[in-house]
Design an enzyme around this catalytic site. Structure first.
Site, short mmCIF file in Angstrom:
data_model
loop_
_atom_site.label_atom_id
_atom_site.label_comp_id
_atom_site.label_asym_id
_atom_site.label_seq_id
_atom_site.Cartn_x
_atom_site.Cartn_y
_atom_site.Cartn_z
N SER A 66 0.86 -1.18 0.00
CA SER A 66 0.00 0.00 0.00
C SER A 66 0.89 1.22 0.00
CB SER A 66 -0.88 0.00 1.25
OG SER A 66 -1.47 1.26 1.48
N TYR A 83 -2.68 -0.35 10.18
CA TYR A 83 -2.57 -0.70 8.76
C TYR A 83 -1.22 -0.25 8.20
CZ TYR A 83 -4.05 -1.00 3.83
OH TYR A 83 -4.16 -1.31 2.50
#
Length: 262
Positions: free
Chosen positions: A148, A161
């Site tokens: 990501s 995250y």
């Protein structure tokens, strides 16, 4: 000239894409199938697996679905053995399954933080560990971790995250370093902000977050799941045999851009 388009072909390869029932994982699996790979996927329930198989059938892809929790090491070991018996050993692993909890750090419980780390970082470790022995024995293999932009950037409410994806980036590099000698390539794909059903409310015209993303993206649009198809096929194919430990950010240029001048 030594290069041919055959370098991108995946005939005879077994590709396991975790959690690939919809969205990014589904698009990547369909792209790998188009290139010739046999598709295998998992999800947490039999119902979701059946829904996934039906979705693949609708687009003309024969996929093999299994129920498996990717955070359960014994279940993953059994899954890899079952896949080997059913369709052959895994040649391509795409660690796609993941979760996010958007909670301010001071409000987030340690249990929730651990859950995100478990799914987004520990599970890719477990999956890679399970497929590596067969890849080593064959002298070839591809592992693609869905990272990501949060492996490079921080943002409010995504501490767990970002920590997990940052760790996944380094796990990617370490797998490359440790197993490159066996002709195994481990790379990552770092999607930007992608059009999915989950982001639909944020993409409405006039929504502050939509305006923020468009203003930060040189491409001046959200990404589409189809934008990830080509990079995935490249990293799964022989065309990337000397690409290892790399994260390919498919973000429309966000990471290269400070944003529009006020």
């Amino acid at each position: 000239m030594t290069f041919t388009m055959n370098e991108f072909q995946l005939e005879g390869k077994v590709a396991l894409v975790t959690g690939a029932v919809y969205g990014i994982g589904f698009e990547i699996a369909c792209a790998l199938a188009t290139a010739g790979a046999t598709i295998v996927f998992n999800n947490l329930t039999q119902e979701s697996v059946e829904q996934g198989i039906e979705s693949y059938q609708k687009v003309g892809v024969t996929a093999h679905g299994y129920v498996c929790d990717v955070t359960d090491e014994s279940a993953v070991t059994a899954l890899i053995e079952q896949i080997k018996q059913d369709v052959g050993s895994v040649d391509i692993l795409v660690n796609n399954a993941g979760i996010i909890k958007r909670t301010p750090m001071v409000e987030m419980s340690a249990a929730d933080f651990r859950q995100v780390i478990d799914v987004d970082l520990n599970a890719p470790f477990i999956m890679a560990k399970a497929v590596l022995p067969d890849m080593m024995a064959k002298g070839s293999g591809k592992i693609i971790n869905i990272c990501s932009m949060m492996s490079e950037l921080g943002r409010e409410t995504v501490s767990a995250y970002a920590a997990a994806k940052g760790g996944l980036k380094m796990l990617t590099k370490n797998i490359a370093a440790e197993y490159g000698q066996y002709n195994i390539q481990c790379n990552g794909i770092g999607p930007g902000y992608i059009e999915t059903p989950q982001t639909a409310p944020l993409r409405e015209t006039g929504h502050p977050f939509n305006e923020f993303i468009l203003g930060r993206t040189p491409a001046n649009r959200w990404g589409k799941t189809a934008d990830l198809a080509g990079p995935a096929v490249f990293l799964a194919s022989g065309a990337s045999d000397f690409v290892n430990g790399h994260v390919l950010y498919v973000d429309g240029g966000i990471l290269a851009y400070l944003g529009k001048q006020p």
